[in-house]
Design a protein around this motif. Structure first.
Motif, mmCIF file in Angstrom:
data_model
loop_
_atom_site.group_PDB
_atom_site.id
_atom_site.type_symbol
_atom_site.label_atom_id
_atom_site.label_comp_id
_atom_site.label_asym_id
_atom_site.label_seq_id
_atom_site.Cartn_x
_atom_site.Cartn_y
_atom_site.Cartn_z
ATOM 1 N N PRO A 1 0.809 -1.502 0.241
ATOM 2 C CA PRO A 1 -0.083 0.012 -0.745
ATOM 3 C C PRO A 1 0.895 1.120 0.565
ATOM 4 O O PRO A 1 0.337 1.940 -0.955
ATOM 5 C CB PRO A 1 -0.659 0.023 1.119
ATOM 6 C CG PRO A 1 -0.532 -1.542 1.599
ATOM 7 C CD PRO A 1 0.302 -2.576 0.473
ATOM 8 N N TYR B 1 4.258 1.603 -1.642
ATOM 9 C CA TYR B 1 4.560 2.036 -2.738
ATOM 10 C C TYR B 1 3.708 2.249 -4.041
ATOM 11 O O TYR B 1 3.695 3.563 -4.804
ATOM 12 C CB TYR B 1 4.729 0.797 -3.300
ATOM 13 C CG TYR B 1 5.598 0.701 -4.745
ATOM 14 C CD1 TYR B 1 6.453 1.615 -5.728
ATOM 15 C CD2 TYR B 1 4.545 0.571 -6.433
ATOM 16 C CE1 TYR B 1 6.648 1.431 -6.084
ATOM 17 C CE2 TYR B 1 4.495 0.396 -7.036
ATOM 18 C CZ TYR B 1 5.782 1.065 -7.547
ATOM 19 O OH TYR B 1 6.246 1.186 -8.699
ATOM 20 N N LEU B 2 2.460 1.927 -3.475
ATOM 21 C CA LEU B 2 1.350 2.759 -4.432
ATOM 22 C C LEU B 2 0.669 3.851 -4.099
ATOM 23 O O LEU B 2 0.026 4.771 -4.986
ATOM 24 C CB LEU B 2 0.038 1.748 -4.693
ATOM 25 C CG LEU B 2 0.370 0.397 -4.720
ATOM 26 C CD1 LEU B 2 -0.549 -0.938 -4.811
ATOM 27 C CD2 LEU B 2 0.570 0.289 -6.414
ATOM 28 N N GLN B 3 0.168 4.149 -3.010
ATOM 29 C CA GLN B 3 0.007 5.610 -2.518
ATOM 30 C C GLN B 3 1.362 6.782 -3.010
ATOM 31 O O GLN B 3 0.805 7.729 -3.374
ATOM 32 C CB GLN B 3 0.235 5.727 -0.515
ATOM 33 C CG GLN B 3 -0.308 6.839 0.249
ATOM 34 C CD GLN B 3 -0.309 7.046 1.644
ATOM 35 O OE1 GLN B 3 0.013 5.821 1.663
ATOM 36 N NE2 GLN B 3 -0.624 8.569 2.089
ATOM 37 N N GLU C 1 -1.698 4.449 -8.146
ATOM 38 C CA GLU C 1 -2.226 2.731 -8.436
ATOM 39 C C GLU C 1 -2.588 2.773 -9.956
ATOM 40 O O GLU C 1 -3.965 3.458 -9.787
ATOM 41 C CB GLU C 1 -3.607 2.471 -7.633
ATOM 42 C CG GLU C 1 -3.965 1.014 -8.062
ATOM 43 C CD GLU C 1 -4.854 0.989 -6.871
ATOM 44 O OE1 GLU C 1 -5.403 -0.572 -7.156
ATOM 45 O OE2 GLU C 1 -4.696 1.281 -5.791
ATOM 46 N N GLU D 1 -4.450 1.906 -13.621
ATOM 47 C CA GLU D 1 -5.689 1.820 -14.051
ATOM 48 C C GLU D 1 -6.019 0.577 -14.845
ATOM 49 O O GLU D 1 -7.320 0.387 -15.128
ATOM 50 C CB GLU D 1 -6.383 2.958 -13.915
ATOM 51 C CG GLU D 1 -6.837 3.880 -12.579
ATOM 52 C CD GLU D 1 -7.296 4.658 -12.153
ATOM 53 O OE1 GLU D 1 -7.718 5.574 -14.051
ATOM 54 O OE2 GLU D 1 -7.015 5.701 -11.734
ATOM 55 N N HIS E 1 5.691 2.449 -13.816
ATOM 56 C CA HIS E 1 6.596 1.782 -12.681
ATOM 57 C C HIS E 1 7.621 0.804 -12.007
ATOM 58 O O HIS E 1 7.763 0.463 -13.608
ATOM 59 C CB HIS E 1 5.017 1.233 -11.917
ATOM 60 C CG HIS E 1 4.111 1.688 -10.871
ATOM 61 N ND1 HIS E 1 3.734 2.002 -10.052
ATOM 62 C CD2 HIS E 1 2.674 1.859 -12.559
ATOM 63 C CE1 HIS E 1 3.102 2.282 -9.919
ATOM 64 N NE2 HIS E 1 2.229 2.896 -11.367
ATOM 65 N N ILE F 1 6.127 -3.596 -7.806
ATOM 66 C CA ILE F 1 5.770 -4.376 -8.226
ATOM 67 C C ILE F 1 5.746 -5.529 -8.503
ATOM 68 O O ILE F 1 6.965 -5.116 -9.336
ATOM 69 C CB ILE F 1 4.224 -3.906 -9.253
ATOM 70 C CG1 ILE F 1 3.638 -2.573 -8.919
ATOM 71 C CG2 ILE F 1 2.848 -4.562 -9.791
ATOM 72 C CD1 ILE F 1 2.628 -2.000 -9.895
ATOM 73 N N VAL G 1 -2.732 -5.590 -7.535
ATOM 74 C CA VAL G 1 -2.844 -4.827 -8.330
ATOM 75 C C VAL G 1 -3.552 -5.145 -9.486
ATOM 76 O O VAL G 1 -3.336 -6.485 -10.088
ATOM 77 C CB VAL G 1 -1.186 -3.816 -8.869
ATOM 78 C CG1 VAL G 1 -1.653 -3.460 -9.763
ATOM 79 C CG2 VAL G 1 -0.488 -3.748 -7.346
#
Length: 316
Positions: free
Chosen positions: A169, A171-173, A177, A179, A187, A235, A255
């Protein structure tokens, strides 16, 4: 002369290719192995090995005696296992081989529970990501994740493992994220070091795509990939067995839900032989039951002795 001991020594010397290797495995000395082989040749009145500066090679008589001796030894082991099983006792040494990540994270606990249930059994768990020769290295049971079955083994399919994209979470923040699959290009992608190319293959329903990714970090160990994701390195495509606990706790999240990579197939292999020791059969059945209770493995009802070559699988 202890005929059975001499036969075992001969069989392992031929399979390992040297007196010293056989001595190490059998827990004895090279002169002792040499003496046993000489006594066996004298007893049979034939030469079993050609000896030269390049090592040992079997004679025609040696090759034939190896085949017959294996049947005798397997039959003896089966007879011992049968009578021990009649008394409810499983005993003896099991040598088990598994990939490092799978062995450390999942199989190690299975072995512990099996030892607790069978106090007369000893287990040597050898963790190695390379595909070893089961016969040459004296392995009774090997676990394999994908890859074609090697020759001279019997394979049983244990489970299918989904693989999907995962990240922390944090890393994605920080990075946003994705789509859609095309967003993965921007990424950091953590990748298994031996995976060729700069793309990944994903599928959803009947749609299959190939996406270019940038892999600044490549690593040849599944547990290191697992830790790298928790640390927010990027990821990665992970098999469910590797991160099931982290996904359940929220330490990692999926993801692009719905988009999957090719699944893994888990097989258990044993050397092809007419007889299987009771301890081998008992451990395999125990492992089948255990894997059905571990998250991340989809265990079907496999056919005994399934030797269908599995799809080659990796961590991408």
């Amino acid at each position: 002369m202890d005929t059975l001991r001499a036969m075992r020594t001969f069989v392992r010397t031929l399979e390992l290719g040297s007196l010293s290797a056989a001595a190490r495995e059998l827990g004895t000395t090279q002169p002792t192995v040499s003496k046993l082989l000489a006594q066996l040749e004298q007893h049979l009145a034939v030469r079993l090995f050609q000896r030269s500066t390049r090592g040992l090679s079997p004679t025609d008589q040696g090759r034939q005696f190896y085949l017959d001796a294996k049947l005798v030894l397997d039959g003896f082991d089966a007879a011992v296992g049968t009578v021990q099983g009649m008394g409810g006792q499983v005993s003896g040494l099991l040598r088990i081989n598994a990939p490092v990540g799978l062995g450390q994270l999942r199989i190690n606990a299975i072995v512990g529970r099996f030892l607790a249930a069978h106090p007369a059994v000893e287990i040597e768990l050898v963790l190695d990501d390379r595909y070893i020769d089961l016969v040459a290295e004296g392995v009774d049971i090997a676990f394999r994740l994908g890859g074609p079955l090697p020759p001279d083994v019997t394979g049983r399919h244990l489970a299918t493992v989904p693989r999907f994209l995962a990240a922390s979470p944090a890393y994605l923040q920080q990075r946003g994220e994705p789509e859609q699959p095309a967003d993965l290009t921007g990424h950091d992608f953590v990748r298994f070091a031996w995976t060729p190319g700069t793309t990944i293959d994903l599928h959803r329903d009947n749609q299959a795509i190939q996406v270019p990714v940038r892999s600044r970090y490549r690593v040849n160990n599944a547990l290191a990939i697992r830790e790298a994701l928790v640390l927010g390195s990027g990821i990665a495509i992970c098999p469910d067995w590797l991160i099931h606990d982290l996904s359940s706790s929220g330490a990692l999240v999926q993801v692009l839900p719905g988009w999957m990579a090719r699944s893994q197939d888990l097989y258990v292999l044993t050397p092809s032989r007419h007889y299987q020791p009771l301890r081998v059969k008992t451990f395999i059945e125990f492992a089948v039951d255990q894997f059905s209770q571990i998250g991340g493995f989809h265990v079907a009802a496999p056919a005994q002795g399934d030797q269908t070559p599995p799809i080659i699988a990796d961590l991408s």
